[in-house]
Design a protein around this motif. Structure first.
Motif, mmCIF file in Angstrom:
data_model
loop_
_atom_site.group_PDB
_atom_site.id
_atom_site.type_symbol
_atom_site.label_atom_id
_atom_site.label_comp_id
_atom_site.label_asym_id
_atom_site.label_seq_id
_atom_site.Cartn_x
_atom_site.Cartn_y
_atom_site.Cartn_z
ATOM 1 N N ASP A 1 -22.953 -26.245 -54.370
ATOM 2 C CA ASP A 1 -22.974 -27.129 -53.183
ATOM 3 C C ASP A 1 -24.250 -26.976 -52.353
ATOM 4 O OD1 ASP A 1 -22.446 -24.577 -52.411
ATOM 5 O OD2 ASP A 1 -20.933 -25.115 -50.891
ATOM 6 N N LEU A 2 -25.322 -26.567 -52.964
ATOM 7 C CA LEU A 2 -26.598 -26.461 -52.214
ATOM 8 C C LEU A 2 -27.029 -27.848 -51.729
ATOM 9 C CD1 LEU A 2 -28.616 -23.981 -54.469
ATOM 10 C CD2 LEU A 2 -27.617 -23.505 -52.217
ATOM 11 N N PRO A 3 -27.455 -27.959 -50.474
ATOM 12 C CA PRO A 3 -27.823 -29.281 -49.924
ATOM 13 C C PRO A 3 -29.164 -29.778 -50.465
ATOM 14 C CG PRO A 3 -28.289 -27.583 -48.307
ATOM 15 C CD PRO A 3 -27.614 -26.884 -49.457
ATOM 16 N N ASP A 4 -29.240 -31.087 -50.695
ATOM 17 C CA ASP A 4 -30.520 -31.706 -51.096
ATOM 18 C C ASP A 4 -31.379 -32.030 -49.879
ATOM 19 O OD1 ASP A 4 -29.892 -31.614 -53.784
ATOM 20 O OD2 ASP A 4 -28.812 -33.520 -53.694
ATOM 21 N N LYS A 5 -30.719 -32.285 -48.781
ATOM 22 C CA LYS A 5 -31.461 -32.578 -47.548
ATOM 23 C C LYS A 5 -30.636 -32.155 -46.347
ATOM 24 C CE LYS A 5 -29.880 -37.385 -47.499
ATOM 25 N NZ LYS A 5 -30.304 -38.806 -47.472
ATOM 26 N N GLN A 6 -31.339 -31.845 -45.263
ATOM 27 C CA GLN A 6 -30.698 -31.448 -44.001
ATOM 28 C C GLN A 6 -31.512 -31.943 -42.820
ATOM 29 O OE1 GLN A 6 -30.332 -27.132 -44.220
ATOM 30 N NE2 GLN A 6 -28.132 -27.280 -44.640
ATOM 31 N N ASN A 7 -30.842 -32.220 -41.729
ATOM 32 C CA ASN A 7 -31.514 -32.594 -40.486
ATOM 33 C C ASN A 7 -31.128 -31.585 -39.402
ATOM 34 O OD1 ASN A 7 -33.123 -34.829 -39.039
ATOM 35 N ND2 ASN A 7 -31.389 -34.468 -37.675
ATOM 36 N N GLN A 8 -32.158 -31.003 -38.766
ATOM 37 C CA GLN A 8 -31.908 -29.995 -37.730
ATOM 38 C C GLN A 8 -32.403 -30.513 -36.375
ATOM 39 O OE1 GLN A 8 -34.233 -26.374 -37.905
ATOM 40 N NE2 GLN A 8 -32.528 -25.149 -37.109
ATOM 41 N N PHE A 9 -31.515 -30.587 -35.426
ATOM 42 C CA PHE A 9 -31.841 -31.036 -34.070
ATOM 43 C C PHE A 9 -31.784 -29.830 -33.136
ATOM 44 C CE2 PHE A 9 -30.565 -32.488 -29.850
ATOM 45 C CZ PHE A 9 -31.486 -33.506 -29.601
ATOM 46 N N VAL A 10 -32.897 -29.599 -32.379
ATOM 47 C CA VAL A 10 -32.968 -28.447 -31.478
ATOM 48 C C VAL A 10 -33.384 -28.909 -30.084
ATOM 49 C CG1 VAL A 10 -34.049 -26.218 -30.987
ATOM 50 C CG2 VAL A 10 -33.588 -26.888 -33.356
ATOM 51 N N LEU A 11 -32.608 -28.590 -29.101
ATOM 52 C CA LEU A 11 -32.966 -28.810 -27.703
ATOM 53 C C LEU A 11 -33.037 -27.432 -27.040
ATOM 54 C CD1 LEU A 11 -33.446 -30.740 -25.309
ATOM 55 C CD2 LEU A 11 -30.972 -30.673 -24.885
ATOM 56 N N SER A 12 -34.232 -27.045 -26.626
ATOM 57 C CA SER A 12 -34.410 -25.691 -26.084
ATOM 58 C C SER A 12 -34.811 -25.745 -24.608
ATOM 59 C CB SER A 12 -35.478 -24.933 -26.884
ATOM 60 O OG SER A 12 -36.727 -25.596 -26.793
ATOM 61 N N ILE A 13 -34.248 -24.839 -23.861
ATOM 62 C CA ILE A 13 -34.605 -24.672 -22.445
ATOM 63 C C ILE A 13 -35.010 -23.224 -22.238
ATOM 64 C CG2 ILE A 13 -33.825 -24.823 -20.057
ATOM 65 C CD1 ILE A 13 -31.727 -26.844 -20.960
ATOM 66 N N THR A 14 -36.227 -23.006 -21.755
ATOM 67 C CA THR A 14 -36.711 -21.641 -21.532
ATOM 68 C C THR A 14 -37.196 -21.493 -20.094
ATOM 69 O OG1 THR A 14 -38.945 -22.221 -22.284
ATOM 70 C CG2 THR A 14 -37.417 -21.372 -23.949
ATOM 71 N N TYR A 15 -37.139 -20.273 -19.626
ATOM 72 C CA TYR A 15 -37.596 -19.983 -18.264
ATOM 73 C C TYR A 15 -38.287 -18.618 -18.277
ATOM 74 C CZ TYR A 15 -37.633 -19.627 -13.178
ATOM 75 O OH TYR A 15 -38.032 -19.522 -11.872
ATOM 76 N N ASN A 16 -39.487 -18.595 -17.774
ATOM 77 C CA ASN A 16 -40.299 -17.370 -17.776
ATOM 78 C C ASN A 16 -39.922 -16.513 -16.558
ATOM 79 O OD1 ASN A 16 -42.213 -15.423 -18.058
ATOM 80 N ND2 ASN A 16 -43.979 -16.769 -17.719
ATOM 81 N N LEU A 17 -39.183 -15.448 -16.797
ATOM 82 C CA LEU A 17 -38.755 -14.575 -15.695
ATOM 83 C C LEU A 17 -39.867 -13.634 -15.238
ATOM 84 C CD1 LEU A 17 -35.140 -13.633 -16.833
ATOM 85 C CD2 LEU A 17 -35.819 -15.227 -15.024
ATOM 86 N N PHE A 18 -40.663 -13.177 -16.213
ATOM 87 C CA PHE A 18 -41.698 -12.204 -15.836
ATOM 88 C C PHE A 18 -42.820 -12.185 -16.876
ATOM 89 C CE2 PHE A 18 -43.532 -7.935 -16.307
ATOM 90 C CZ PHE A 18 -44.036 -7.747 -15.035
ATOM 91 N N ASP A 19 -44.054 -12.163 -16.387
ATOM 92 C CA ASP A 19 -45.212 -11.842 -17.232
ATOM 93 C C ASP A 19 -46.286 -11.248 -16.352
ATOM 94 O OD1 ASP A 19 -47.251 -13.844 -16.365
ATOM 95 O OD2 ASP A 19 -45.804 -15.294 -17.136
ATOM 96 N N THR A 20 -47.299 -10.659 -16.964
ATOM 97 C CA THR A 20 -48.307 -9.907 -16.196
ATOM 98 C C THR A 20 -49.543 -10.728 -15.859
ATOM 99 O OG1 THR A 20 -49.285 -9.095 -18.262
ATOM 100 C CG2 THR A 20 -47.579 -7.724 -17.221
ATOM 101 N N SER A 21 -49.633 -11.950 -16.369
ATOM 102 C CA SER A 21 -50.895 -12.703 -16.193
ATOM 103 C C SER A 21 -50.805 -13.936 -15.300
ATOM 104 C CB SER A 21 -51.433 -13.126 -17.558
ATOM 105 O OG SER A 21 -50.506 -13.987 -18.194
#
Length: 414
Positions: A276-296
């Motif tokens: 049952d290996l897939p011949d095709k796939q569709n991947q949908f990604v909605l990402s939300i990121t927030y920078n809490l801390f960095d040094t620069s």
């Protein structure tokens, strides 16, 4: 006699054809100057940089493929070889306002370069005008000192004849010889200065110059306008303001959407276990990121704020300086007119005194020291007057270009 007259006219025509006008020299400079060409390329580069970030959502579509192979201890539930082809679409839904600020920053940088190019053209053309009239001064002064040389040589020859007849002493002859040789040195020094100015003028204009025409600038009144220098710095300040926003954007939420469509082809695997290996796939990604801390990010924000503050102070100074430069240029022109009037009287007086002294000297009433003093003053005042005439034209040009009026409007009067 008629043939000689025609020959003189022909010679004058050739000289006139070879003489370059100031307007022609300016047009050649705008066409050939390499620095101005470099500025055009820089402006085009800034425009392309702006066009590259016009869409603030930064949509991106890529296609790709990869090949994966497992060797040695491969299990039955693993695929030995996999070929994958994919198409990936991504877009920034929200980036803290970064791309919007980048777009504006690039636009302001392009506008700043555009105004800076105009300012560079203005300064280059002012340099051309200054060199042109300084070169005319040198040419005219060479003629003045050559006339002095002819007078000295004539007097030396006359005095040498008297010395041979034992009518005068050797010191009178040597004095004239010394003055004659010193004058010739002045002529050679002026010729060197002429060569120096000529080479610089040819470098800026990109054209070979044989002789100069008899140009004079018109008497035009230009009111003060904001200079291209100020306009360029104003756009740079706006770009700095956007740079502050870019630095702050990293502390805001980042929302990104990705959609990937993949196609697979398998080989070297257990088909019963992995049927049952897939011949095709569709991947949908909605990402939300927030920078809490960095040094620069904090340091970058502070740096961009200080850069903005620096530009704002430069702009305030430049605005004040520009108005002062215009007022001083206006005052310089008025002063130069008075100087010219004064020197005209001085030349008239020096010529009159010289003729009187020369007559007395030839009749033995005064000595050669008095004669040489009168001749030197006559030459000196004539040279100053010639220089003042050309300095007046330079003062006009300086005022015109310091007025902030569009350079094309200025050169239309030339």
């Amino acid at each position: 006699m008629n043939i000689l007259y025609k020959g003189v006219l022909l010679g004058m025509s050739v000289i006139a054809l070879n003489a370059i006008t100031l307007k022609e020299l300016i047009n050649k400079t705008l066409e050939n100057n390499q620095n101005l060409k470099a500025n055009k390329y820089m402006q085009q580069a800034k425009k392309k940089s702006f066009e590259s970030v016009k869409n603030i959502y930064n949509p991106n579509l890529i296609i790709g493929a990869n090949y994966n192979r497992l060797d040695l201890d491969v299990r039955d539930v693993q695929v030995g070889q996999t070929v994958t082809g994919y198409a990936k679409f991504s877009v920034n839904l929200y980036d803290g306002g970064k791309n919007k600020a980048v777009k504006k920053q690039k636009l302001y940088e392009y506008k700043a370069q555009k105004f800076q190019n105009k300012q560079d053209i203005r300064q280059t053309l002012l340099n051309i005008v200054t060199l042109y009239f300084n070169l005319k001064t040198i040419n005219e002064n060479i003629k003045v000192y050559e006339d002095k040389s002819k007078a000295l040589k004539a007097e030396y020859t006359r005095m040498k004849t008297k010395y041979d007849l034992k009518m005068v002493t050797i010191d009178e002859v040597l004095k004239l010889q010394s003055e004659y040789e010193s004058n010739n040195y002045v002529i050679q020094e002026l010729k060197y200065q002429r060569e120096e100015l000529l080479k610089n003028l040819e470098l800026l204009s990109g054209v070979k110059i044989n002789s100069l025409d008899t140009d004079k600038l018109p008497n035009v009144t230009f009111m003060y306008h904001k200079s291209d220098n100020i306009k360029a710095l104003e756009e740079t300040l706006k770009a700095n303001e956007e740079n502050v926003k870019i630095s702050k954007s990293v502390k805001k939420p980042q929302i990104r959407l990705e959609d990937t469509l993949s196609f697979y082809k398998y080989s070297d695997y257990n088909e019963k276990l992995l049927s049952d290996l897939p011949d095709k796939q569709n991947q949908f990604v909605l990402s939300i990121t927030y920078n809490l801390f960095d040094t620069s990010s904090k340091g970058k924000t502070e740096s961009s704020k200080l850069l903005k503050l620096s530009t704002a102070n430069k702009l305030a100074f430049l605005k004040a300086q520009d108005k002062i430069d215009y007022l001083l240029a206006k005052k310089k022109l008025e002063t130069q007119k008075l100087k010219l009037k004064s020197l005209k009287s001085a030349v008239k007086m020096a010529n009159s005194v010289y003729e009187i002294v020369k007559n007395k000297y030839e009749n033995g009433v005064v000595d050669n020291i008095t004669y040489l003093d009168a001749l030197s003053k006559k030459t000196y005042n004539e040279a100053l007057y010639k220089q003042a005439l050309n300095d007046l034209e330079i003062a006009k040009a300086n005022l015109y270009f310091k007025s902030g009026v569009e350079y094309k409007n200025v050169i239309n009067y030339f």
